[in-house]
Design a protein around this motif. Structure first.
Motif, PDB file in Angstrom:
ATOM      1  N   GLU A 212     -32.803  -6.667  47.523  1.00  0.00           N
ATOM      2  CA  GLU A 212     -31.937  -6.839  48.698  1.00  0.00           C
ATOM      3  C   GLU A 212     -31.158  -8.154  48.693  1.00  0.00           C
ATOM      4  O   GLU A 212     -30.226  -8.327  49.444  1.00  0.00           O
ATOM      5  CB  GLU A 212     -32.792  -6.772  49.962  1.00  0.00           C
ATOM      6  N   GLY A 213     -31.586  -9.086  47.865  1.00  0.00           N
ATOM      7  CA  GLY A 213     -30.915 -10.389  47.863  1.00  0.00           C
ATOM      8  C   GLY A 213     -31.506 -11.283  48.939  1.00  0.00           C
ATOM      9  O   GLY A 213     -32.172 -10.807  49.847  1.00  0.00           O
ATOM     10  N   ILE A 214     -31.278 -12.567  48.802  1.00  0.00           N
ATOM     11  CA  ILE A 214     -31.842 -13.525  49.752  1.00  0.00           C
ATOM     12  C   ILE A 214     -30.731 -14.016  50.672  1.00  0.00           C
ATOM     13  O   ILE A 214     -29.801 -14.687  50.229  1.00  0.00           O
ATOM     14  CB  ILE A 214     -32.477 -14.721  49.013  1.00  0.00           C
ATOM     15  N   VAL A 215     -30.824 -13.642  51.928  1.00  0.00           N
ATOM     16  CA  VAL A 215     -29.868 -14.153  52.918  1.00  0.00           C
ATOM     17  C   VAL A 215     -30.670 -14.931  53.940  1.00  0.00           C
ATOM     18  O   VAL A 215     -31.501 -14.374  54.653  1.00  0.00           O
ATOM     19  CB  VAL A 215     -29.093 -13.004  53.603  1.00  0.00           C
ATOM     20  N   LEU A 216     -30.460 -16.232  53.966  1.00  0.00           N
ATOM     21  CA  LEU A 216     -31.245 -17.077  54.874  1.00  0.00           C
ATOM     22  C   LEU A 216     -30.460 -17.401  56.137  1.00  0.00           C
ATOM     23  O   LEU A 216     -29.253 -17.475  56.118  1.00  0.00           O
ATOM     24  CB  LEU A 216     -31.654 -18.372  54.161  1.00  0.00           C
TER      25      LEU A 216
ATOM     26  N   ASN B  57     -33.898 -15.560  42.612  1.00  0.00           N
ATOM     27  CA  ASN B  57     -34.234 -16.985  42.619  1.00  0.00           C
ATOM     28  C   ASN B  57     -34.055 -17.639  43.978  1.00  0.00           C
ATOM     29  O   ASN B  57     -33.090 -17.365  44.697  1.00  0.00           O
ATOM     30  CB  ASN B  57     -33.348 -17.718  41.596  1.00  0.00           C
ATOM     31  N   LEU B  58     -34.996 -18.525  44.301  1.00  0.00           N
ATOM     32  CA  LEU B  58     -34.916 -19.294  45.547  1.00  0.00           C
ATOM     33  C   LEU B  58     -35.470 -20.690  45.272  1.00  0.00           C
ATOM     34  O   LEU B  58     -36.555 -20.828  44.711  1.00  0.00           O
ATOM     35  CB  LEU B  58     -35.730 -18.590  46.651  1.00  0.00           C
ATOM     36  N   GLN B 120     -41.310 -17.276  54.508  1.00  0.00           N
ATOM     37  CA  GLN B 120     -39.997 -16.648  54.601  1.00  0.00           C
ATOM     38  C   GLN B 120     -40.046 -15.166  54.221  1.00  0.00           C
ATOM     39  O   GLN B 120     -39.051 -14.461  54.344  1.00  0.00           O
ATOM     40  CB  GLN B 120     -38.995 -17.361  53.684  1.00  0.00           C
ATOM     41  N   GLY B 121     -41.176 -14.710  53.698  1.00  0.00           N
ATOM     42  CA  GLY B 121     -41.215 -13.339  53.155  1.00  0.00           C
ATOM     43  C   GLY B 121     -40.459 -13.274  51.826  1.00  0.00           C
ATOM     44  O   GLY B 121     -40.110 -12.194  51.351  1.00  0.00           O
ATOM     45  N   ALA B 122     -40.197 -14.442  51.226  1.00  0.00           N
ATOM     46  CA  ALA B 122     -39.569 -14.472  49.896  1.00  0.00           C
ATOM     47  C   ALA B 122     -40.579 -14.003  48.861  1.00  0.00           C
ATOM     48  O   ALA B 122     -40.227 -13.565  47.774  1.00  0.00           O
ATOM     49  CB  ALA B 122     -39.074 -15.877  49.567  1.00  0.00           C
ATOM     50  N   VAL B 123     -41.848 -14.134  49.216  1.00  0.00           N
ATOM     51  CA  VAL B 123     -42.934 -13.581  48.410  1.00  0.00           C
ATOM     52  C   VAL B 123     -43.514 -12.436  49.219  1.00  0.00           C
ATOM     53  O   VAL B 123     -43.721 -12.572  50.420  1.00  0.00           O
ATOM     54  CB  VAL B 123     -44.007 -14.652  48.160  1.00  0.00           C
ATOM     55  N   LYS B 251     -41.790 -11.265  58.808  1.00  0.00           N
ATOM     56  CA  LYS B 251     -41.229 -12.382  58.034  1.00  0.00           C
ATOM     57  C   LYS B 251     -39.742 -12.130  57.768  1.00  0.00           C
ATOM     58  O   LYS B 251     -39.330 -10.977  57.541  1.00  0.00           O
ATOM     59  CB  LYS B 251     -41.994 -12.565  56.720  1.00  0.00           C
ATOM     60  N   PRO B 252     -38.924 -13.210  57.797  1.00  0.00           N
ATOM     61  CA  PRO B 252     -37.466 -13.019  57.716  1.00  0.00           C
ATOM     62  C   PRO B 252     -36.989 -12.160  56.542  1.00  0.00           C
ATOM     63  O   PRO B 252     -36.098 -11.329  56.718  1.00  0.00           O
ATOM     64  CB  PRO B 252     -36.929 -14.457  57.584  1.00  0.00           C
ATOM     65  N   LEU B 253     -37.570 -12.338  55.355  1.00  0.00           N
ATOM     66  CA  LEU B 253     -37.071 -11.597  54.191  1.00  0.00           C
ATOM     67  C   LEU B 253     -37.891 -10.339  53.894  1.00  0.00           C
ATOM     68  O   LEU B 253     -37.667  -9.677  52.871  1.00  0.00           O
ATOM     69  CB  LEU B 253     -37.030 -12.504  52.964  1.00  0.00           C
ATOM     70  N   ALA B 254     -38.819  -9.991  54.773  1.00  0.00           N
ATOM     71  CA  ALA B 254     -39.585  -8.752  54.566  1.00  0.00           C
ATOM     72  C   ALA B 254     -38.669  -7.556  54.823  1.00  0.00           C
ATOM     73  O   ALA B 254     -37.750  -7.641  55.632  1.00  0.00           O
ATOM     74  CB  ALA B 254     -40.779  -8.718  55.512  1.00  0.00           C
ATOM     75  N   PRO B 255     -38.899  -6.438  54.126  1.00  0.00           N
ATOM     76  CA  PRO B 255     -38.068  -5.254  54.371  1.00  0.00           C
ATOM     77  C   PRO B 255     -38.242  -4.756  55.806  1.00  0.00           C
ATOM     78  O   PRO B 255     -39.297  -4.954  56.402  1.00  0.00           O
ATOM     79  CB  PRO B 255     -38.590  -4.227  53.358  1.00  0.00           C
TER      80      PRO B 255
END
Lengths: 216, 478
Positions: A212-216, B57-58, B120-123, B251-255
């Motif tokens: 989905e990509g990272i949108v912060l 990447n983050l 962040q839900g990046a993981v 979490k913000p980046l969770a689906p």
């Protein structure tokens, strides 16, 4: 990466278990954004009597005379003999860069930590694991004899001792091949770009939320 | 065939298995920070290579940032340490040049990479996660396959989205029963390392199972998996359960929506099957795990707060005797002395091991209405992220720490590895919630005792290590 084929070199001792990568290269040197120049600060806290700072002239610092790498008999050493779990702790590749920059081409120990072993292999340093009694034999011989030299033949996977004994060792076939030819991993993996792309396509279908990509 | 959790994660990410035993594993998430990435970006530039998949990447600065508000509020250009400034600027520059998403220094979401990632839900569960930091094992708490990697591997992942790996062996660490009051995930981690040693997990993926593990919060599971690397294991794992799903849901980046539904269906399969075969297993009785304190210069040099430093006579061989005498000399301790007679000069509450909200709550419960002992010269509380800091402040925890006489800092790795100005002086002794008690780790000549947040707080009040019951406080696990 510098290829590793046959290497003859003077052996130096590091007679302690669990040598960690913090000990190999202390944190203040991790501020460098370069890959080179870490050799003078390898084992900094053991090697010098004062505290090391980044970008300093190390040549005028007081040396610890009791540290083996400072002793005249071990000058020019390129093989380090060590104990269990060598390279544990932090993943800092700076530790392998410092070993390489100092002039080490191989480390012989009963066991290695996984991340250090991987970092060493990617920098032309051969980690050789031997049985504890073999390591004990090498330590005794090294202490008894000045100028103790080993010849490591990676093609044959053997170590030739000064007394003529020939010991064999084991290494992952892929890593051996990379070291012998001095190959860079990225180049090898990119030869499989089509396979990676094909996998990625299926992976995206199965787990679309991962793409989905990272949108912060 | 019954599979372990590790087998399932491995199989789902296997690009190809080669005859020589190596394999290509696909990487879903790559976290970057300022210390182990500059040489990787430089390598890409020199070889004229681009990123394989940008969105994987983050980046976030954490290891080398100042934790003083006065030093960082004016931004990077105002940081006093010129060498650190260049390193932090290089991360910004590389992220800009390669278009990598970066959480910058003064963003409220900035923090220690292993705190920020899950927050962040990046993981997410089921991911493969890598980062140029050995404590990437933290993310196994989410049921993710997470490896710490070196800088050459950082470059390799940036360029190929893959890691060259050999499949590890499976190691089950079962912790049965219930932890006693006052014992936490940190104490489980230290007790396991005390049991199997710092090389006991080398070559293994450690899966933590059992009722004491199921009862841990996500924060506790992160503390536990974080320290898998101190047992030699590149990754630790905990199966996905309701605790995991509840943690990630918002979490913000969770689906979201239908994507969450499909993700949840897969995540619910992320546990070891009944009958799965482990190459090695150990079982610890959770009820027997007392709060732990390390006394030496390796995390395996550990005992309970009720215990004693070992004696030379107890050592099995010459190498062990040499190791003990070297450790005691460095630590300035006598053989056989009681742990409760050890008096720290400093206290550090923070690090990717123990800087999450639950950790701060556990420490604050002990410190509330109390003062740090006059013999403690330095006492830092460093929250793991700006969001943890904000949450703690909303709960009034910052006031408790400040009124007790501790410093309330900005987020970063801080005195865990002492790359910035937060460090011990030679000979200083620290009760630390971090993960490594190596020689010089927290500052040249510094002496580190690893403990849980509640134990660090209790030692801060008493001026020596002390069982929590003696600190006059009831502390819940965390």
């Amino acid at each position: 990466m510098k290829p590793f084929t046959v290497h003859s070199g003077l052996v130096a001792p590091m007679d302690r278990a669990n040598v960690d990568t913090d000990l190999m290269i202390p944190k203040q040197f991790l501020k460098s954004i370069k890959r080179s120049g870490f050799g003078p600060n390898l084992f900094d806290e053991l090697r010098y009597l004062d505290e090391g700072v980044p970008n300093a002239d190390n040549s005028s610092r007081p040396l610890n005379p009791d540290f083996p790498l400072n002793m005249p008999r071990y000058q020019g050493a390129s093989i380090l003999l060590a104990r269990e779990n060598f390279g544990c702790g932090s993943s800092r590749e700076h530790a392998a860069w410092a070993m390489e920059d100092f002039g080490f081409r191989a480390v012989i120990a009963p066991s290695f930590a996984d991340i250090f072993r991987s970092n060493a292999l990617k920098n032309g340093i051969l980690p050789i694991a031997l049985a504890v009694d073999q390591i004990d034999t090498l330590f005794s011989a090294l202490h008894a004899e000045e100028g103790y030299t080993l010849t490591i033949d990676l093609e044959a996977c053997t170590i030739l001792l000064p007394n003529g004994a020939l010991w064999s060792f084991e290494i992952d076939a892929f890593r051996r091949d990379c070291l012998l030819k001095g190959l860079d991993d990225i180049g090898i993996t990119l030869q499989r770009a089509d396979a990676i792309r094909a996998f990625e396509g299926q992976h995206r279908e199965r787990f679309p939320w991962l793409f989905e990509g990272i949108v912060l | 065939m019954a599979k372990t959790l590790y087998d399932k994660l491995w199989d789902a990410h296997l690009v190809e298995q080669r005859d020589d035993g190596t394999a290509l594993i696909y990487i879903d998430r790559h976290l970057l920070h300022e210390v182990t990435s500059p040489q990787a970006f430089e390598g890409l530039t020199l070889a004229n290579r681009d990123l394989w998949r940008l969105s994987a990447n983050l980046a976030v600065p954490d290891h080398n940032v100042s934790t003083l508000k006065s030093e960082r509020e004016a931004g990077l250009d105002a940081l006093p340490d010129a060498v650190s400034r260049v390193q932090l600027q290089t991360l910004d520059d590389n992220c800009e040049a390669f278009d990598v998403v970066e959480i910058p220094l003064n963003d409220v979401r900035q923090g220690i990479v292993h705190v920020m990632g899950p927050e962040q839900g990046a993981v997410l569960p089921g991911m493969t996660v890598v980062c140029g930091d050995s404590h990437t094992s933290t993310h196994g708490a989410a049921g993710a396959l997470a490896h710490g990697i070196g800088t050459s591997e950082v470059e390799h992942v940036l360029a190929t989205q893959c890691l060259i790996q050999r499949k590890m062996n499976n190691f089950r660490v079962e912790v049965t029963g219930r932890l006693p009051e006052g014992a936490t995930a940190k104490d489980i981690a230290l007790a396991v390392i005390g049991e199997i040693g710092t090389a006991g997990g080398t070559g293994y993926a450690l899966e933590f199972t059992g009722s004491a593990i199921c009862e841990l919060s996500m924060e506790g599971r992160m503390t536990l998996c974080n320290m898998a690397i101190e047992a030699g294991a590149r990754c630790g794992l905990v199966a996905v359960d309701e605790v995991t799903l509840d943690y990630f849901r918002d979490k913000p980046l969770a689906p979201k929506g239908a994507l969450w539904e499909s993700a949840e269906a897969w995540w619910r399969t992320l546990h070891s099957d009944e009958g799965a075969v482990f190459d090695r297993s150990i079982t610890l009785d959770g009820a027997a795990i007392a709060p732990q304190v390390t006394w030496g210069t390796s995390p395996e040099m550990v005992t309970s707060v009720h215990g004693r430093v070992p004696t030379m006579a107890e050592m099995p061989d010459e190498t062990a005797r040499l190791g003990l005498s070297r450790a005691l000399e460095y630590m300035g301790l006598e053989e056989g002395m009681a742990i409760s007679d050890i008096k720290p000069d400093a206290v550090f509450i923070g690090s990717c091991t123990n800087s999450r909200i639950e950790d701060l709550r556990a420490a604050a419960r002990v410190l509330e209405g109390r003062k740090v002992a006059p013999s403690i010269r330095k006492a830092l509380v460093v929250p793991g992220s700006g969001l943890v800091k904000a949450q703690a402040e909303a709960e009034g925890l910052d006031r408790i720490f400040i009124e007790a006489g501790m410093e309330w800092r900005e987020p970063g790795c801080s005195m865990c590895l002492a790359m910035n100005a937060d460090r011990l002086l030679p000979g200083e002794r620290c009760a630390s919630t971090s993960n490594r008690n190596f020689e010089g780790r927290q500052g040249s000549g510094g002496r580190t005792h690893l403990v849980s947040p509640a134990m660090a707080a209790a030692a801060a009040v008493a001026g020596h290590f002390v069982p929590l019951e003696s600190a006059g406080s009831v502390v819940e696990g965390g």
